[in-house]
Motif scaffolding. Structure first.
Motif, PDB file in Angstrom:
ATOM      1  N   ALA A   1       6.241   7.826 -10.863  1.00  0.00           N
ATOM      2  CA  ALA A   1       7.654   7.583 -10.791  1.00  0.00           C
ATOM      3  C   ALA A   1       8.501   8.806 -10.553  1.00  0.00           C
ATOM      4  N   CYS A   2       8.069   9.881 -10.949  1.00  0.00           N
ATOM      5  CA  CYS A   2       8.881  10.954 -10.812  1.00  0.00           C
ATOM      6  C   CYS A   2       8.895  11.395  -9.376  1.00  0.00           C
ATOM      7  N   MET A   3       8.177  10.871  -8.561  1.00  0.00           N
ATOM      8  CA  MET A   3       8.301  11.282  -7.123  1.00  0.00           C
ATOM      9  C   MET A   3       8.751   9.819  -6.279  1.00  0.00           C
ATOM     10  N   ARG A   4       9.379   9.024  -6.820  1.00  0.00           N
ATOM     11  CA  ARG A   4       9.572   7.709  -6.231  1.00  0.00           C
ATOM     12  C   ARG A   4      10.477   7.927  -4.880  1.00  0.00           C
ATOM     13  N   ASN A   5      11.299   8.696  -4.918  1.00  0.00           N
ATOM     14  CA  ASN A   5      12.204   8.775  -3.885  1.00  0.00           C
ATOM     15  C   ASN A   5      11.612   9.361  -2.602  1.00  0.00           C
ATOM     16  N   GLN A   6      10.707  10.283  -2.789  1.00  0.00           N
ATOM     17  CA  GLN A   6       9.755  11.014  -1.956  1.00  0.00           C
ATOM     18  C   GLN A   6       8.961   9.964  -1.309  1.00  0.00           C
ATOM     19  N   LEU A   7       8.174   9.043  -2.028  1.00  0.00           N
ATOM     20  CA  LEU A   7       7.256   7.999  -1.785  1.00  0.00           C
ATOM     21  C   LEU A   7       8.044   6.920  -1.053  1.00  0.00           C
ATOM     22  N   LEU A   8       9.279   6.532  -1.356  1.00  0.00           N
ATOM     23  CA  LEU A   8      10.095   5.457  -0.594  1.00  0.00           C
ATOM     24  C   LEU A   8      10.512   6.077   0.612  1.00  0.00           C
ATOM     25  N   GLN A   9      10.911   7.306   0.819  1.00  0.00           N
ATOM     26  CA  GLN A   9      11.063   7.896   2.134  1.00  0.00           C
ATOM     27  C   GLN A   9       9.682   7.873   3.066  1.00  0.00           C
TER      28      GLN A   9
ATOM     29  N   SER B   1       1.991   2.735  -7.533  1.00  0.00           N
ATOM     30  CA  SER B   1       0.971   2.815  -8.860  1.00  0.00           C
ATOM     31  C   SER B   1       1.602   2.739 -10.126  1.00  0.00           C
ATOM     32  N   GLY B   2       2.708   1.877 -10.187  1.00  0.00           N
ATOM     33  CA  GLY B   2       3.375   1.854 -11.436  1.00  0.00           C
ATOM     34  C   GLY B   2       4.327   3.082 -11.807  1.00  0.00           C
ATOM     35  N   THR B   3       4.024   3.541 -12.976  1.00  0.00           N
ATOM     36  CA  THR B   3       4.796   4.787 -13.633  1.00  0.00           C
ATOM     37  C   THR B   3       4.035   6.012 -13.126  1.00  0.00           C
ATOM     38  N   GLN B   4       2.882   6.034 -12.786  1.00  0.00           N
ATOM     39  CA  GLN B   4       2.134   7.048 -12.706  1.00  0.00           C
ATOM     40  C   GLN B   4       2.754   8.244 -11.792  1.00  0.00           C
TER      41      GLN B   4
ATOM     42  N   ALA C   1       2.614  12.765   2.028  1.00  0.00           N
ATOM     43  CA  ALA C   1       1.842  11.946   3.100  1.00  0.00           C
ATOM     44  C   ALA C   1       0.618  11.628   2.694  1.00  0.00           C
ATOM     45  N   VAL C   2      -0.323  12.489   2.142  1.00  0.00           N
ATOM     46  CA  VAL C   2      -1.836  12.515   1.368  1.00  0.00           C
ATOM     47  C   VAL C   2      -1.730  11.345   0.462  1.00  0.00           C
ATOM     48  N   LEU C   3      -0.643  11.465  -0.663  1.00  0.00           N
ATOM     49  CA  LEU C   3      -0.670  10.735  -1.788  1.00  0.00           C
ATOM     50  C   LEU C   3      -0.336   9.244  -1.165  1.00  0.00           C
ATOM     51  N   TRP C   4       0.532   9.122  -0.224  1.00  0.00           N
ATOM     52  CA  TRP C   4       0.863   7.909   0.311  1.00  0.00           C
ATOM     53  C   TRP C   4      -0.165   7.120   0.910  1.00  0.00           C
ATOM     54  N   VAL C   5      -0.938   7.882   1.770  1.00  0.00           N
ATOM     55  CA  VAL C   5      -2.120   7.342   2.441  1.00  0.00           C
ATOM     56  C   VAL C   5      -3.082   6.826   1.255  1.00  0.00           C
ATOM     57  N   HIS C   6      -3.174   7.773   0.213  1.00  0.00           N
ATOM     58  CA  HIS C   6      -4.135   7.097  -0.668  1.00  0.00           C
ATOM     59  C   HIS C   6      -3.602   5.966  -1.503  1.00  0.00           C
ATOM     60  N   LEU C   7      -2.310   5.829  -1.847  1.00  0.00           N
ATOM     61  CA  LEU C   7      -1.865   4.647  -2.479  1.00  0.00           C
ATOM     62  C   LEU C   7      -2.177   3.347  -1.499  1.00  0.00           C
ATOM     63  N   VAL C   8      -1.674   3.579  -0.253  1.00  0.00           N
ATOM     64  CA  VAL C   8      -2.074   2.318   0.829  1.00  0.00           C
ATOM     65  C   VAL C   8      -3.325   2.046   0.771  1.00  0.00           C
ATOM     66  N   GLY C   9      -4.373   3.083   0.818  1.00  0.00           N
ATOM     67  CA  GLY C   9      -5.777   2.589   1.036  1.00  0.00           C
ATOM     68  C   GLY C   9      -6.234   1.781  -0.165  1.00  0.00           C
ATOM     69  N   THR C  10      -5.674   2.504  -1.489  1.00  0.00           N
ATOM     70  CA  THR C  10      -6.066   1.689  -2.660  1.00  0.00           C
ATOM     71  C   THR C  10      -5.413   0.463  -2.995  1.00  0.00           C
ATOM     72  N   GLY C  11      -4.382   0.008  -2.221  1.00  0.00           N
ATOM     73  CA  GLY C  11      -3.616  -1.195  -2.538  1.00  0.00           C
ATOM     74  C   GLY C  11      -2.927  -0.980  -3.675  1.00  0.00           C
ATOM     75  N   ARG C  12      -2.160   0.312  -3.762  1.00  0.00           N
ATOM     76  CA  ARG C  12      -1.226   0.400  -4.863  1.00  0.00           C
ATOM     77  C   ARG C  12       0.176   1.053  -4.231  1.00  0.00           C
ATOM     78  N   ASP C  13       0.468   0.671  -3.000  1.00  0.00           N
ATOM     79  CA  ASP C  13       1.543   0.954  -2.407  1.00  0.00           C
ATOM     80  C   ASP C  13       2.765   0.140  -2.889  1.00  0.00           C
ATOM     81  N   LYS C  14       2.573  -0.883  -3.119  1.00  0.00           N
ATOM     82  CA  LYS C  14       3.657  -1.804  -3.380  1.00  0.00           C
ATOM     83  C   LYS C  14       4.502  -1.556  -4.576  1.00  0.00           C
ATOM     84  N   ASP C  15       3.972  -0.808  -5.616  1.00  0.00           N
ATOM     85  CA  ASP C  15       4.295  -0.371  -6.642  1.00  0.00           C
ATOM     86  C   ASP C  15       4.136   0.984  -7.068  1.00  0.00           C
TER      87      ASP C  15
END
Length: 92
Positions: free
Chosen positions: A72-80, A67-70, A51-65
């Motif tokens: 990627a190893c936790m993509r399923n958790q972020l999708l949930q 943050s690219g491949t950075q 949740a901390v990472l997700w809020v950071h990604l949303v706040g920095t506008g990097r939630d759509k992707d």
């Protein structure tokens, strides 16, 4: 208090058993990494750190992707997490 600590602790209030759900546990199992070693103790801590990472990604506008491949190893958790806490609900 650091913002990340506030977000982490607040995530427990919205978690509501989601971290014990099959969909969350499966997402964690399908991924090859987690945010940090701390979250290996249990799924609730994992949920809060993602949740901390997700809020950071949303706040920095990097939630759509995610943050690219950075992260990627936790993509399923972020999708949930995106389902549990929609970006629109936390954007200013």
């Amino acid at each position: 208090m650091y913002d990340s600590v506030f977000i982490h602790e607040s995530a427990y209030s919205i978690e509501g058993g989601k971290s014990a759900s099959g969909e969350w546990c499966d997402a964690v199992a399908r991924d090859s990494c987690v945010p940090d070693a701390y979250v290996n103790s249990n799924y609730a801590d994992n949920f809060a750190q993602v949740a901390v990472l997700w809020v950071h990604l949303v706040g920095t506008g990097r939630d759509k992707d995610f943050s690219g491949t950075q992260f990627a190893c936790m993509r399923n958790q972020l999708l949930q997490m995106a389902k549990y806490i929609p970006a629109a609900s936390i954007q200013p």
